[in-house]
Design an enzyme around this catalytic site. Structure first.
Site, short mmCIF file in Angstrom:
data_model
loop_
_atom_site.label_atom_id
_atom_site.label_comp_id
_atom_site.label_asym_id
_atom_site.label_seq_id
_atom_site.Cartn_x
_atom_site.Cartn_y
_atom_site.Cartn_z
N ASP A 1 12.99 22.58 -1.20
CA ASP A 1 14.03 21.64 -0.81
C ASP A 1 14.61 22.03 0.54
O ASP A 1 15.14 23.14 0.71
CB ASP A 1 15.13 21.67 -1.89
CG ASP A 1 16.15 20.59 -1.66
OD1 ASP A 1 15.78 19.42 -1.80
OD2 ASP A 1 17.30 20.92 -1.32
N THR B 1 15.84 15.58 3.13
CA THR B 1 16.46 16.58 4.01
C THR B 1 15.44 17.15 4.99
O THR B 1 15.74 17.33 6.16
CB THR B 1 17.10 17.72 3.20
OG1 THR B 1 16.11 18.31 2.38
CG2 THR B 1 18.22 17.23 2.33
N THR B 2 14.24 17.41 4.49
CA THR B 2 13.21 17.95 5.38
C THR B 2 12.87 16.92 6.46
O THR B 2 12.78 17.26 7.65
CB THR B 2 11.95 18.32 4.56
OG1 THR B 2 12.37 19.03 3.40
CG2 THR B 2 11.00 19.16 5.36
N ASP C 1 17.30 15.86 -6.82
CA ASP C 1 16.69 14.89 -5.90
C ASP C 1 16.29 13.62 -6.64
O ASP C 1 16.54 12.51 -6.17
CB ASP C 1 15.42 15.50 -5.24
CG ASP C 1 15.78 16.46 -4.11
OD1 ASP C 1 16.91 17.00 -4.15
OD2 ASP C 1 14.95 16.67 -3.20
N1 LIG Z 1 2.03 10.88 -3.30
C1 LIG Z 1 2.44 10.78 -2.06
N2 LIG Z 1 1.66 10.21 -1.12
C2 LIG Z 1 2.08 10.09 0.13
N3 LIG Z 1 3.25 10.54 0.59
C3 LIG Z 1 4.07 11.13 -0.28
C4 LIG Z 1 3.71 11.27 -1.64
N4 LIG Z 1 4.71 11.91 -2.26
C5 LIG Z 1 5.67 12.14 -1.32
N5 LIG Z 1 5.29 11.66 -0.13
C6 LIG Z 1 6.03 11.70 1.12
O1 LIG Z 1 6.51 13.01 1.33
C7 LIG Z 1 7.73 12.94 2.08
C8 LIG Z 1 8.82 13.70 1.37
O2 LIG Z 1 8.49 15.05 1.29
P1 LIG Z 1 9.55 16.10 0.76
O3 LIG Z 1 10.13 15.62 -0.51
O4 LIG Z 1 8.89 17.43 0.78
O5 LIG Z 1 10.61 16.12 1.89
P2 LIG Z 1 12.00 15.37 2.02
O6 LIG Z 1 12.16 14.35 0.94
O7 LIG Z 1 12.10 14.90 3.41
O8 LIG Z 1 13.05 16.54 1.86
P3 LIG Z 1 13.60 17.25 0.53
O9 LIG Z 1 12.88 16.67 -0.64
O10 LIG Z 1 13.30 18.68 0.77
O11 LIG Z 1 15.05 16.94 0.53
C9 LIG Z 1 8.11 11.47 2.19
O12 LIG Z 1 7.76 11.00 3.45
C10 LIG Z 1 7.25 10.83 1.09
O13 LIG Z 1 6.95 9.49 1.38
MG LIG Z 2 11.98 14.80 -1.12
#
Ligand SMILES: Nc1ncnc2c1ncn2[C@@H]1O[C@H](COP(=O)(O)OP(=O)(O)OP(=O)(O)O)[C@@H](O)[C@H]1O
Ligand SMILES: [Mg+2]
Length: 559
Positions: A72, A105-106, A401
C-alpha cells in the site's frame, strides 16, 4: 537572540543588517529546485515497483526493528520516516489520497513524480517553472473534464459490479488469492451501513468495525451482522450464550462511586462494619435490579463493573462485558438500535438494543464477545483472520482499500476503466488539445500528456513486459479509437481491459490527478530553501534530538 552571530546579511538603508541565524543553510535557484525535484523523484521511484497486480511488496523495518510488509503506497511512505521537505510533500500526496478516497495512493505519487521529471526536462530547456505550473494546471483541468466524459454511470446497489471494483482494488495485495471472498464481505458490509438520503447514499466507513486476530487463514475472515467486542464475559457464572438478546448499553460504572474528597469513617463495632458493607451491597443490588426490570439480559458497559455487581448480574442470568471502548459503544448502539445510557436511573425498556445472539467465543487465544444477528444494523464488523500477524495487518490494510472503493462507488456511482487505459486515453486527448496551443503552453500540455503514460508504463514494467513497445502499441490502439485498451499485467498483454472487468471508481482517478498536480505545482514553485540549522539547536538551549525522538515515541505509543 540578537547577540547570537547571524550569517546571512542584507543592505537595508545603507546599513548591513543580519537576516538569518548562523548555520542556516540556503539553497537558491536552479540548484534548490533540482534538489527538491530529485528528492521527490526518489519517493515516487520507491513505490513504483509496487503498483498493479504484478507489483512487489516492500519490507519496512522501523527504529525498533518492527517489520511491516506492505504493498500500500500510503503505508510504505508513512513507514519510511522521510526527512527531506519536498519528499515529505510526496508523502502527503499519498496521505491525502488515502484519506479522501482510500485507494490509488501509489498512482498519485508516481504521477506526481513523473510530472516533476518532465518539468525538469522543460526547465533544462529554459522554460520558467511558473509557466510549467500554469501549463500543468490548465492541462490538469482539461484532463478532469475528459475524465468525467469517460466515466461510466453504474447502479450503486449493484452488488455484482461493486464486487468487481473491490476485486481490482485487492488484486495487487497480499490477499489477492482470496479476493472473491474478501470483496464479497466488503460489498455486503458497505451496503449494510449505507444510508439512503434522496437518490443518493451516504456511507461512513467508520461504521464498519474491523477487528483482526492472527490465526486460521484468510478464508476464515467473516462479516458479523453486528459488533464484535474484543472483551470477555466478566464473570464465570454468567451465561456465555444469550439468544434474543436485549442489550443495555451503559456508560456509567456499576460500582459504588468513590467520593472525590477525603472522608473519614469511624466504625466502632462489627455491626456498623456489617451494615456499611450491606449498604454498599444493596446499592449494587439495586443497580442490577434496575437493569433486570427493564428486561435486559445483556449488559455492555464502558466503565467498570464491581465484583459484587457481577455476582448479582450472574444470579440474574445476565451476560455482561465491561470497559468497552467508546467507539465500540457507539457502533454497538447503531448496530442494535439501542441507546447509550449515561445514568442508570434513566434506563428504560426502549433504550435496549436487540440482537439475535450474544455469545462469547474463543478466537485464537482470546475470548471475544459477538453481538450478532442485529436487525437492519447500521454498523457491522469484520473479523480478519490470517496465518501470521503480518498477514493480518496487510490484509486489514487491503480490506480498507476494498471498503473504500466500494464506498466511493456507492456514494458517486461512476467508474472508469483501469489498467492504465483511462490514463492512455486522457494522454491522447490532451495531445490533441495541446495542438491547439502554441509555444511553452503547448510544451507543458504535452509534458502532462506524456506524464500520464507513466501509469500503463509502470504496470507493463512491473509485469516484465517491454514497456516502450507496450506504450507504442497502446498509443496506436487508442489512436484507432480503442479507448478501453490498457495493460493486462497478469497475461502480459496490451488488450481491452474492460473485457477483463478492470474498473476503478471515478473519484479515485479524479483525486489522483488533483493531488498529483497540486503537489507537483507546489514543488516546482519553490526556488529557495532556507533551512534552520539542526546542530545549533542541539548544542544550544533547544531540545536535544534524543528528547525530540522520545516525545514522538511516546505519542506513537498511545495509538
Ligand atoms: N487485473 C488487472 N488488470 C489490469 N490492471 C489492473 C488489474 N488490477 C489492478 N490493476 C491496475 O493497477 C493499478 C492499481 O495498482 P495498486 O493498487 O498497486 O496501486 P494504487 O491503487 O495506485 O495504490 P494503493 O493501492 O497502494 O493505494 C490501477 O491502475 C489498476 O487499474
Ligand atoms: Mg490500489
Amino acid at each position: 537572540m540578537l547577540a547570537e552571530a547571524l550569517r546571512t546579511t542584507a543592505k537595508i538603508g545603507g546599513q548591513t543588517a543580519i537576516i538569518l541565524r548562523e548555520g542556516t543553510s540556503r539553497t537558491q535557484g536552479r540548484e534548490g529546485q533540482r534538489g527538491n525535484i530529485e528528492a521527490a523523484l526518489v519517493i515516487a521511484e520507491s513505490v513504483r515497483s509496487s503498483m498493479g497486480p504484478r507489483g512487489m511488496d516492500k519490507m519496512l523495518v522501523d527504529g525498533f526493528g518492527d517489520v511491516t510488509i506492505s504493498n500500500d503506497g500510503a503505508t510504505i511512505l508513512d513507514e519510511m520516516d522521510v526527512q527531506h521537505p519536498a519528499a515529505k510533500m510526496m508523502v502527503e500526496v499519498a496521505k491525502t489520497q488515502d484519506d479522501e478516497v482510500g485507494d490509488g495512493t501509489t498512482t498519485a505519487v508516481v504521477l506526481a513524480g513523473e510530472l516533476l521529471k518532465k518539468a525538469l526536462e522543460l526547465i533544462g530547456r529554459d522554460i520558467h517553472p511558473t509557466l510549467i505550473v500554469d501549463g500543468y494546471s490548465a492541462a490538469g483541468e482539461k484532463a478532469l473534464g475528459y475524465l468525467e466524459k469517460l466515466a461510466i454511470k453504474v447502479n450503486p446497489a449493484d452488488k455484482n459490479m461493486l464486487g468487481k471494483i473491490a476485486k481490482i482494488a485487492l488484486a495487487s495485495k497480499i490477499l489477492a488469492e482470496h479476493k472473491v471472498h474478501i470483496a464479497d464481505i466488503a460489498v455486503t458490509a458497505v451496503l449494510e451501513v449505507a444510508e439512503k438520503s434522496g437518490s443518493q447514499y451516504r456511507v461512513d466507513i467508520d461504521d464498519i468495525k474491523v477487528e483482526k486476530k492472527p490465526g486460521g487463514s484468510l478464508t476464515d475472515t467473516t462479516l458479523i451482522q453486528g459488533i464484535l467486542l474484543d472483551k470477555e464475559v466478566v464473570h464465570p457464572g454468567m451465561p456465555k450464550h444469550v439468544k434474543n438478546a436485549k442489550v443495555a448499553i451503559l456508560n456509567c460504572p456499576l460500582e459504588v462511586e468513590k467520593t472525590e474528597f477525603d472522608a473519614k469513617l469511624n466504625i466502632e463495632n462489627p455491626d456498623q462494619m456489617k451494615s456499611f458493607l450491606d449498604e454498599e451491597e444493596k446499592i449494587l443490588k439495586d443497580m442490577v435490579e434496575k437493569i433486570a426490570t427493564t428486561g435486559a439480559n445483556v449488559v455492555v458497559c464502558e466503565k467498570g463493573i464491581d465484583d459484587v455487581a457481577q455476582h448479582f448480574l450472574a444470579r440474574r442470568n445476565i451476560l455482561a462485558v465491561r470497559r468497552v471502548k467508546q467507539s465500540d459503544m457507539e457502533k454497538l448502539a447503531k448496530a442494535t438500535g439501542g441507546k447509550i445510557v449515561t445514568n442508570l436511573d434513566d434506563l428504560t425498556k426502549n433504550d435496549l438494543g436487540e440482537a439475535k445472539l450474544v455469545e462469547e467465543r474463543k478466537v485464537s487465544d482470546d475470548k471475544m464477545t459477538f453481538v450478532e444477528g442485529c436487525k437492519n444494523p447500521k454498523a457491522v464488523s469484520i473479523l480478519v483472520r490470517g496465518g501470521t500477524e503480518r498477514v493480518v495487518d496487510e490484509a486489514e490494510r487491503a480490506l480498507h482499500d476494498a471498503l473504500c472503493v466500494v464506498r466511493d462507488v456507492v456514494v458517486d456511482p461512476r467508474i472508469v476503466v483501469g489498467g492504465g487505459a483511462t490514463e492512455a486515453e486522457l494522454s491522447r486527448l490532451l495531445r490533441i488539445y495541446s495542438q491547439k496551443l502554441s509555444g511553452k503552453d503547448q510544451l507543458a500540455a504535452q509534458a502532462y500528456a506524456e506524464a500520464l503514460e507513466i501509469i500503463p508504463m509502470t504496470l507493463a514494467e512491473n509485469a516484465g513486459m517491454d514497456s516502450v513497445n507496450s506504450i507504442m502499441d497502446l498509443r496506436s490502439k487508442h489512436h484507432n479509437k480503442q479507448r478501453n485498451v490498457g495493460i493486462d499485467p497478469i497475461n502480459a498483454k496490451v488488450t481491452d481491459v474492460s473485457k477483463l472487468e478492470v474498473y476503478e471508481p471515478l473519484i479515485v482517478k479524479v483525486q489522483a490527478l488533483k493531488s498529483a498536480g497540486e503537489a507537483a505545482g507546489m514543488i516546482l514553485k519553490i526556488d529557495d530553501i532556507i533551512a534552520a540549522s539542526k546542530s545549533k539547536e542541539g548544542a544550544g538551549g533547544g531540545p536535544p534530538r534524543g528528547s525530540e525522538d522520545g516525545a514522538k515515541e511516546e505519542g506513537e505509543g498511545e495509538f
